[in-house]
Design an enzyme around this catalytic site. Structure first.
Site, PDB file in Angstrom:
ATOM      1  N   ASP A 104      -2.483   8.539  -5.050  1.00  0.00           N
ATOM      2  CA  ASP A 104      -1.850   7.503  -4.249  1.00  0.00           C
ATOM      3  C   ASP A 104      -0.541   7.116  -4.944  1.00  0.00           C
ATOM      4  O   ASP A 104      -0.360   7.409  -6.131  1.00  0.00           O
ATOM      5  CB  ASP A 104      -2.806   6.307  -4.152  1.00  0.00           C
ATOM      6  CG  ASP A 104      -2.232   5.183  -3.315  1.00  0.00           C
ATOM      7  OD1 ASP A 104      -1.637   5.487  -2.266  1.00  0.00           O
ATOM      8  OD2 ASP A 104      -2.372   4.016  -3.709  1.00  0.00           O
ATOM      9  N   ASP A 110      -8.572   3.615  -0.665  1.00  0.00           N
ATOM     10  CA  ASP A 110      -8.722   4.939  -1.269  1.00  0.00           C
ATOM     11  C   ASP A 110     -10.184   5.362  -1.381  1.00  0.00           C
ATOM     12  O   ASP A 110     -10.463   6.531  -1.674  1.00  0.00           O
ATOM     13  CB  ASP A 110      -8.099   4.953  -2.672  1.00  0.00           C
ATOM     14  CG  ASP A 110      -6.593   4.723  -2.641  1.00  0.00           C
ATOM     15  OD1 ASP A 110      -5.958   5.253  -1.716  1.00  0.00           O
ATOM     16  OD2 ASP A 110      -6.075   4.023  -3.511  1.00  0.00           O
ATOM     17  N   ASP A 152      -6.616   3.481  -6.412  1.00  0.00           N
ATOM     18  CA  ASP A 152      -7.018   2.204  -6.994  1.00  0.00           C
ATOM     19  C   ASP A 152      -7.387   1.153  -5.959  1.00  0.00           C
ATOM     20  O   ASP A 152      -7.787   0.054  -6.329  1.00  0.00           O
ATOM     21  CB  ASP A 152      -5.891   1.648  -7.876  1.00  0.00           C
ATOM     22  CG  ASP A 152      -4.664   1.245  -7.063  1.00  0.00           C
ATOM     23  OD1 ASP A 152      -4.523   1.742  -5.924  1.00  0.00           O
ATOM     24  OD2 ASP A 152      -3.863   0.435  -7.552  1.00  0.00           O
TER      25      ASP A 152
END
Length: 829
Positions: free
Chosen positions: A515, A719, A715
């Site tokens: 990410d 996700d 995080d």
């Protein structure tokens, strides 16, 4: 200040809740205290002036301070009936429960009963080599025969925890002291020292018997018990071979001393029975040495866990009714108010309620700089309060704290089983019966074809040698030792492995999906540029923009204000502030009209010269900046730009991932232009922008379908689906609980270098396991034929004495242990 008549807290009359009773106004810190006061109408005077001060608790309390409620006193103190229940209602005497619940009378949440007897935490014992074996009492593993150890690790080593190590140490030294003279006596005649003639045959044999009997029957007793149990349970293991081999040698020698007439003449040499007390005694001593080294190695592997546990202080300063007391950590409950002094470790997870300080969170984040904490900020157990004293409300205690969850994760991972271990288990399942059969065949062949006059003696010695050298100690240790050491090594570097299967799977990863926000970048936007047109200075543009943004709740507004403060700019007040949804903000500062927003907003408000900075805006946007235009009195005056900066370690981490042969793919919900800028700057192989959580999961699944073994790092809650879908999910340490729960690896320090460490750790651990398996199999493959006597007719009558076989078997275990412990010093950076 006024005083709350219920809890005795000082409260501000201008902010506190109020209640009028009997012509008098009372002030309260919370709705809970006001309701409690109102429900005792007629007793208010006693409550306000004579009652015991009590404080609010938990959900209904003032700011959630969490100090335990005591019953409101109305005149003479009311006695609460003695109760042993785990939970009681602070308002309604007699209401109790063994489980958390709501009071059926007043609806309040039941609280832990301070007078209830503490329930001892149930201790679970498990096998270090077979973690699926669990029971609530000490004992031996029914599969491998090893002593079970406590599943939970504590900071202090109690007598029970080190019991097996201490016991084996004592047995080893006594066995060694007694076996050494037996060995010297037996070897004397073989090297030309006629000890048997000096002492006489009877004394020579009896001295060996007396010295070796305590070694075999006491020092080696645990091995015989495990060996017998292996037959009873049907789980043949290394102790089966040890018990059969040493038992056969000792019993044969015993019969030779007490009833030599029972021994066939073919077993005798020059009319005397050869005894093998030295073989039994020395083998027991050598096996004890191997067990001792193994136990000490296992103890070392728990060092990482003990170091983590030691981060939490043993006591906490609890504040109740305005009084401070030191209590054991297990007496702290959620909602308790705790004081933390300078230099002390924070005892549990919670939030600051009063005071300010700086906290060293390096044990979690790896960042050396202390983090400022004030009322409302979260604090984590085990971190260190650097300066200032503060009060905190306990939120997560005991096993719920972040530190406890990390400890559990490491402990569980050390005992988990990697798929490669199944190979060793399958081999061991066939290995022991095969060795027993080989030993029997060896005996039969030597009894038939051995030297005339002593064939049966030779048959016994070689059969025992086969049993001893084939003990699969090293085979059983090969995988678990590497897993235990490797997981502990990772924990010391901030890489938490959920289980051994993840550790093995990580070795095969060839694509890493990351990410952007919070993973590659800091996740905290910062002011990067502030520029102006002619007649207005850049700092003037920033000053006006930051002044208006003071009243905005937008995250980017805080970045602009922080940037102005870093420049030393004092901000004037703003009037007529207005927030324009989807556009920007406006207001008046020092008599000038200020408008901040995007180009569409400036066009809507007919701002003059609004196209003057469009080229610069496009340039900054191509660099991943978020740009806001600033107009003063209806004229375009300048711009401010904000960006989420890339974490300092990220470029180096990406480079190292490429060196490891991994493809790096970025998925982000950010816009295409920003994503492209970040990907280009970092040299990322591929990226997709403006993705939703479901898109991330689909992209991971697509990569797996293309043949990649995928690791996903993230995080946030968004996700979690992708983390679960990946072959290996990697949660950044600063992320959400959901992300961490969905992941197989958690990076405590929260940067991509942790992925590099985890890949290297996995590869080195798996390489170490394969080396261990080679050590274990090599000794057996080479040793068993030699012990059986295959080389005897081919090369100068080469045989393997049972004592040499025992030494070789022990050395194989030492090789595996020593090789595994090398991981403790493995370089992961």
């Amino acid at each position: 200040m006024a005083k709350d008549p219920i809890c005795g807290m000082d409260v501000d009359p201008n902010k506190a809740l109020q209640l009028e009773q009997g012509g008098e106004t009372y002030f309260f810190c919370s709705e809970h205290c006001r309701t409690k006061f109102a429900n005792h109408e007629g007793d208010q005077a006693d409550a306000a002036h004579e009652g015991e001060h009590s404080c609010c608790h938990g959900n209904g309390g003032h700011g959630g301070h969490g100090v335990e409620l005591t019953q409101l006193s109305t005149g003479p103190a009311r006695e609460r009936p003695a109760s042993t229940a785990a939970y009681i209602c602070p308002m309604c005497p007699g209401v109790e429960s063994d489980k958390p619940a709501a009071c059926p009378k007043c609806g309040m949440a039941l609280e832990p009963n301070p007078s209830a007897p503490k329930k001892a935490k149930k201790t679970i014992y498990t096998c270090p080599m077979h973690p699926e074996i669990e029971q609530d009492h000490p004992g031996s593993c029914p599969k491998c025969g090893m002593d079970l150890e406590k599943k939970s690790v504590t900071a202090e080593s109690d007598e029970d925890e080190d019991g097996e190590l201490n016991d084996m140490t004592l047995r080893f030294w006594i066995a060694t002291a007694l076996a050494l003279p037996v060995f010297l006596l037996a070897m004397g005649p073989m090297v030309g020292v006629p000890v048997d003639q000096w002492l006489g045959h009877t004394a020579y044999v009896w001295i060996q018997l007396i010295l070796s009997t305590p070694v075999v029957l006491w020092a080696g007793w645990p091995f015989f018990m495990r060996g017998v149990r292996s037959f009873l349970t049907g789980h043949l293991n290394m102790f089966t071979l040890i018990a059969v081999g040493t038992g056969a040698a000792y019993l044969y020698s015993l019969v030779g001393v007490f009833a030599p007439s029972l021994i066939p003449e073919a077993f005798k040499h020059e009319g005397r029975v050869e005894v093998y007390f030295e073989a039994a005694a020395v083998i027991i001593a050598l096996v004890l040495l191997g067990q001792l080294l193994e136990l000490r190695a296992r103890k070392k592997t728990s060092g990482a866990i003990k170091a983590l546990i030691a981060l939490a202080p043993p006591t906490a300063h609890r504040v109740r009714d305005g009084k401070e007391e030191d209590v054991e950590l297990d007496e702290v409950h959620s909602g308790d108010l705790l004081r933390v002094r300078p230099g002390e470790k924070i005892p549990v997870d919670g939030r600051v309620t009063e005071g300010e300080s700086s906290v060293d969170e390096s044990m979690l984040t790896g960042e050396p700089n202390p983090v400022k904490k004030q009322a409302g900020d979260e604090v984590i157990s085990g971190t260190v309060n650097s300066t200032g004293s503060f009060l905190m409300e306990a939120e997560k205690v005991g096993e719920d704290t972040v530190l406890s969850q990390i400890v559990d994760m490491v402990a569980n991972a050390q005992r988990s089983r990697a798929p490669i271990q199944r190979i060793a288990d399958q081999v061991a399942g066939y290995f022991v019966p095969a060795v027993l059969a080989t030993s029997l065949v060896t005996f039969v062949v030597w009894a038939i074809f051995g030297p005339e006059g002593s064939a049966l003696s030779w048959a016994l010695v070689n059969a025992v040698a086969v049993l001893i050298i084939a003990c699969p100690c090293a085979l059983g240790l090969a995988t678990p030792m590497s897993i235990m050491v490797g997981v502990g090594r990772g924990a010391s570097e901030g890489v938490l492995i959920k289980d051994a299967e993840v550790l093995e799977r990580m070795e095969k990863v060839d694509a890493v999906v990351v990410d952007k926000t919070g993973t590659l970048t800091a996740g905290k936007p910062k002011l990067t540029e502030f520029e102006s047109l002619e007649k207005v200075s850049p700092s003037g543009v920033l000053r006006m923009a930051a002044a208006v943004e003071q009243n905005s709740e937008h995250p980017l507004a805080r970045s602009i204000i922080a940037g102005a403060q870093d420049q030393g700019i004092e901000l004037p007040s703003v009037e007529k502030f207005d927030s324009i949804p989807g556009g920007g903000v406006s207001g008046e500062v020092e008599g000038r009209k200020v408008l901040i927003g995007n180009n569409a907003l400036l066009e809507e408000r007919n701002v003059e010269n609004r196209d003057a900075m469009q080229d610069r805006v496009a340039q900054l946007q191509s660099q991943g900046r978020t740009v806001m235009l600033v107009a003063l009195d209806g004229k375009m005056s300048g711009l401010v730009a904000v960006a989420d900066p890339i974490k300092d370690p990220t470029p180096e981490a990406i480079r190292q991932l490429h060196e490891l042969g991994l493809k790096v793919i970025m998925l982000t919900g950010d816009n295409q232009r920003t994503a492209e800028s970040v990907a280009k700057e970092l040299g990322i192989d591929d990226f997709t922008a403006e993705v939703r959580p479901q898109d991330k999961q689909d992209r991971v699944s697509q990569l797996k379908a293309e043949g990649y073994v995928v690791a996903m790092a993230g995080d946030g809650v968004n996700d979690a689906p992708a983390l679960a879908a990946a072959d290996v999910g990697i949660a950044m340490g600063a992320g959400s609980d959901v992300a961490i729960e969905s992941a197989g690896v958690t990076l405590v320090k929260g940067d991509l270098r942790g992925i590099v460490r985890s890949v290297r750790l996995s590869r080195r651990t798996m390489k170490n396991i394969r080396q261990n398996l080679i050590f274990a199999f090599a000794y057996n493959v080479v040793g068993i034929p030699i012990a059986a006597g295959v080389l005897y007719p081919l090369s100068y009558h080469l045989l393997l004495n049972p004592m040499i076989a025992a030494a070789a078997m022990s050395f194989s275990s030492v090789s595996v242990i020593g090789n595994s412990l090398r991981l403790r010093k493995a370089k992961l950076d």
